[in-house]
Design a protein around this motif. Structure first.
Motif, PDB file in Angstrom:
ATOM      1  N   HIS A 452       0.811  -1.213   0.000  1.00 49.45           N
ATOM      2  CA  HIS A 452       0.000   0.000   0.000  1.00 49.45           C
ATOM      3  C   HIS A 452       0.844   1.263   0.000  1.00 49.45           C
ATOM      4  O   HIS A 452       0.515   2.236  -0.688  1.00 49.45           O
ATOM      5  CB  HIS A 452      -0.971   0.026   1.192  1.00 49.45           C
ATOM      6  CG  HIS A 452      -1.835   1.249   1.199  1.00 49.45           C
ATOM      7  ND1 HIS A 452      -1.588   2.324   2.031  1.00 49.45           N
ATOM      8  CD2 HIS A 452      -2.897   1.596   0.432  1.00 49.45           C
ATOM      9  CE1 HIS A 452      -2.479   3.264   1.792  1.00 49.45           C
ATOM     10  NE2 HIS A 452      -3.290   2.857   0.830  1.00 49.45           N
ATOM     11  N   CYS A 499      -5.659   7.514  -2.146  1.00 50.07           N
ATOM     12  CA  CYS A 499      -5.222   6.157  -1.802  1.00 50.07           C
ATOM     13  C   CYS A 499      -5.679   5.744  -0.409  1.00 50.07           C
ATOM     14  O   CYS A 499      -5.384   4.627   0.048  1.00 50.07           O
ATOM     15  CB  CYS A 499      -3.698   6.048  -1.903  1.00 50.07           C
ATOM     16  SG  CYS A 499      -3.071   6.404  -3.548  1.00 50.07           S
ATOM     17  N   LEU A 505      -9.787   2.960  -3.356  1.00 46.35           N
ATOM     18  CA  LEU A 505      -8.998   1.753  -3.114  1.00 46.35           C
ATOM     19  C   LEU A 505      -9.657   0.545  -3.772  1.00 46.35           C
ATOM     20  O   LEU A 505      -8.995  -0.299  -4.377  1.00 46.35           O
ATOM     21  CB  LEU A 505      -8.853   1.506  -1.605  1.00 46.35           C
ATOM     22  CG  LEU A 505      -7.756   2.298  -0.904  1.00 46.35           C
ATOM     23  CD1 LEU A 505      -7.889   2.157   0.609  1.00 46.35           C
ATOM     24  CD2 LEU A 505      -6.380   1.824  -1.347  1.00 46.35           C
TER      25      LEU A 505
END
Length: 702
Positions: A452, A499, A505
């Motif tokens: 991530h 994000c 996402l």
């Protein structure tokens, strides 16, 4: 497939066909051309008739023309696999820098610019800004000094600083160190990292070569179970470029001398004068206030992490070390927040994630991205060879267009260079993206996957590329990311928020096992190795809501420590560029100061706590920012976070994909580049002056 006219734009891309000989020859050619333009202006314009049009007109036109070519000539040193070409690129940059210094100290042109400024002609705002900045730049480059020994010394310093910068960066680019380890020593490091490491032979049989590149370094610091191995890697990484230690020291001493020659009390005062902050006092107040707000939180976070360390390692000595942090931070996220970064990465294959990101930019800003491959590359290349329009076969090239609502015109080219050992920057009308933590290359059974934090980094870097692409300025001097340093990060930092938005996402995610039968088989085999069902069907394509929620809950976990680390960089930067006297900077123990400040600010122990002294590492020698333009400016990463958070909270938080807001952001912020005062840009977009409220609220410090 996109229509042919979108795959074959009206403007050819640049080619990357240089040789070591041509790079230097091209640098000499553009220098000769530019010097000729300058001589022509001086020879044809008298002080009495000097105007913006006949002085700055030809000079700015020449700058516009040479900007892209000059950038590419210096670009090869960062991306070419040919050592001779990299060396020639460094030489070309050195020649061009020397010429820029010479140009910036031409008194004959300075006098004409001064006369043009004195005429106070009616000019459109960007031209007025160019004229005023050009005049001020001449003064800041020593032409306010009397013609004599002081001015000569100033010019000598400028040339030497240019040489130091090029050599320092070359050492970083060429750095290829590492350590041989057994697989047992690297216990805990993910298999996909280990499988990509070079295998040893002879005396290193059975070992693997761990480099200091991010794709090797970060997973090792996060996952290696052996704390002594993590310590060894961290200390070695801090000492990987020690040939830069004397270069850094010489640079900060020369900068101080140059600033004092110009009448400034320090290099920081000189550098910050034309930024948004204006004075070192403003910067120091901001950094000091943030430090005081974060320190207690950092201490609390360390205490919590220390308890975790004690529970897992009862024999620990009660200290929380620098090489502990990435490891226990990850463990805490897994234990307390059910956050499995390896699992999350499975939902972010590199190529589908990029497609998702470009789709977000398309919707927000009214753009269209079309990848150029195969025959279309060849058709665009003047040589007829498609490989000639990229510097490496792995580089992706996109033509970028306005959508119908924005007029359907051609915008420029976007390049993606996404694998290790290559770094890039950007210049219009092309823009290049290279995420800071490069990703492992794909295999037949597994694509490149992004954790991530890498998704966030990639979105940030793409944001810089979009800034360059959609900018509309008259002069290349102000185009795109050519803003003041304490604003330049704000547009990309603002985009990072997408994000952390559940809907985005979800849209970005695609589990890699759903992409092909081979990937499904590879995933099932990995499941089997982990002791799970090796015949399990592929997971759902999109990342589950539960995983998203767990991830978002972690956004500010251990955030005080993260920001204290940034503060260490910013405060060290100000410390070496704002000494009490020139004698003080000459006597400053630079590495010891770097390490001492890190201990004091982050509150984490280094090897000094084990008796190694304050000179155990030389992190400043790896700190390219402070040689490459962020000197007395690293605070900008934090101050621009204030602006970016304010913009997101005020305009986008309630509806991140609001097209009207996205277009307004494009027109009022991105298009402007540095063509007007950045505070004006912010104020126009926000409808008021920026505030710190959202920034401190986001950090939980309001």
């Amino acid at each position: 497939m996109a229509p042919a006219h979108l795959r074959r734009p009206p403007q050819a891309p640049p080619t990357f066909t240089a040789t070591p000989q041509s790079v230097v020859a091209d640098a000499e050619r553009i220098i000769k051309t530019s010097r000729g333009v300058q001589d022509q202006v001086v020879g044809s314009v008298q002080a009495t008739n000097a105007t913006f049009a006949n002085v700055l007109g030809p000079l700015s036109q020449d700058e516009n023309v040479m900007a892209l070519e000059a950038h590419i000539l210096g670009f090869y040193q960062a991306v070419s696999v040919d050592q001779k070409l990299r060396d020639a690129s460094s030489k070309a940059e050195e020649l061009m820098d020397e010429f820029f210094i010479e140009s910036a100290m031409r008194e004959d042109i300075f006098k004409l610019v001064a006369e043009a400024l004195n005429k106070n002609e009616p000019l459109e705002p960007e031209s007025r800004r160019l004229l005023e900045k050009e005049h001020k730049d001449f003064i800041r480059n020593g032409l306010g000094l009397p013609d004599g020994p002081e001015r000569a010394r100033f010019k000598e310093i400028k040339k030497r600083l240019s040489q130091l910068s090029i050599e320092f960066q070359k050492n970083l680019n060429e750095e290829n160190g590492g350590i041989w380890f057994t697989l047992e020593q690297l216990d805990g490091v993910p298999e996909d990292v280990l499988s990509g490491l070079k295998k040893g032979e002879g005396e290193n049989e059975g070992k693997v070569w761990l480099t200091f590149k991010y794709p090797d370094l970060f997973p090792t610091m996060k996952y290696a179970k052996n704390s002594e191995i993590r310590k060894q890697v961290m200390v070695a990484n801090e000492n990987k470029c020690n040939q830069n230690v004397p270069l850094f020291r010489e640079a900060i001493v020369l900068r101080d001398e140059a600033a004092r020659l110009l009448g400034y009390p320090s290099h920081a005062a000189f550098r910050i004068e034309d930024k948004m902050a204006k004075t070192p006092e403003t910067v120091n107040k901001f950094l000091g206030d943030l430090r005081s707000r974060l320190t207690a939180g950092g201490k609390s976070e360390i205490n919590t992490l220390m308890e975790l360390k004690k529970s897992l390692d009862p024999k620990s000595d009660g200290q929380y070390y620098l090489w502990d942090h990435r490891f226990y931070d990850r463990l805490m996220l897994e234990r307390d927040f059910s956050l499995d970064q390896q699992l999350i990465a499975e939902y972010f294959p590199l190529q589908t994630t990029i497609q998702g990101m470009l789709k977000i930019f398309e919707e927000l800003f009214g753009l269209e991205f079309v990848e150029i491959v195969g025959e279309d590359r060849a058709a665009l290349a003047p040589t007829g060879k498609g490989d000639d329009i990229v510097w490496h076969e792995d580089v992706q090239v996109f033509s970028v267009w306005n959508d119908e609502g924005e007029g359907s015109g051609f915008v420029g080219y976007l390049y993606l260079d996404l694998f290790p050992a290559k770094a890039s920057t950007a210049t219009p009308p092309t823009s290049t993206c290279n995420p800071a933590s490069s990703t492992p290359a794909p295999t037949p059974k597994k694509p490149s996957l992004l954790k991530h934090d890498e998704v966030v980094t990639l979105f940030h870097e793409l944001g810089h590329g979009i800034h360059d692409l959609v900018s509309k300025t008259i002069y290349s001097r102000f185009h795109g990311t050519n803003t003041v340093r304490d604003f330049v990060e704000a547009p990309s930092q603002m985009l990072e928020n997408w994000c952390w938005t559940p809907s985005q996402l979800r849209a970005l995610s695609t589990h890699y096992a759903t992409l092909s039968p081979d990937y499904l088989k590879g995933w099932q085999e990995a499941q089997g190795r982990a002791g799970k069902d090796a015949s399990a069907p592929a997971p759902a394509a999109q990342i589950p809501d539960e995983v998203i929620n767990n991830l978002i809950r972690t956004k500010h976990v251990n955030d005080a420590l993260f920001n204290l680390r940034q503060l260490h960089f910013g405060i060290f930067d100000m410390s070496v560029h704002e000494p009490a006297s020139h004698a003080a900077i000459e006597a400053l123990p630079v590495s010891a100061t770097y390490n001492r400040l890190r201990k004091e600010i982050t509150q984490m122990d280094g090897p000094e706590a084990l008796g190694a002294g304050d000179e155990w590492g030389h992190g400043e020698a790896t700190f390219g920012h402070l040689i490459g333009g962020y000197d007395a400016g690293y605070y900008g990463y934090l101050s621009s976070q204030v602006y970016s958070t304010d913009m997101f909270y005020t305009i986008f938080k309630d509806d991140p994909m609001n097209k009207a807001a996205g277009r307004r952001y494009r027109y009022q912020v991105l298009e402007k580049g540095g063509s007007q005062d950045e505070m004006t840009t912010l104020t126009q977009f926000l409808g008021r002056e920026p505030e710190t409220t959202a920034f401190y609220k986001e950090l939980g410090l309001a």
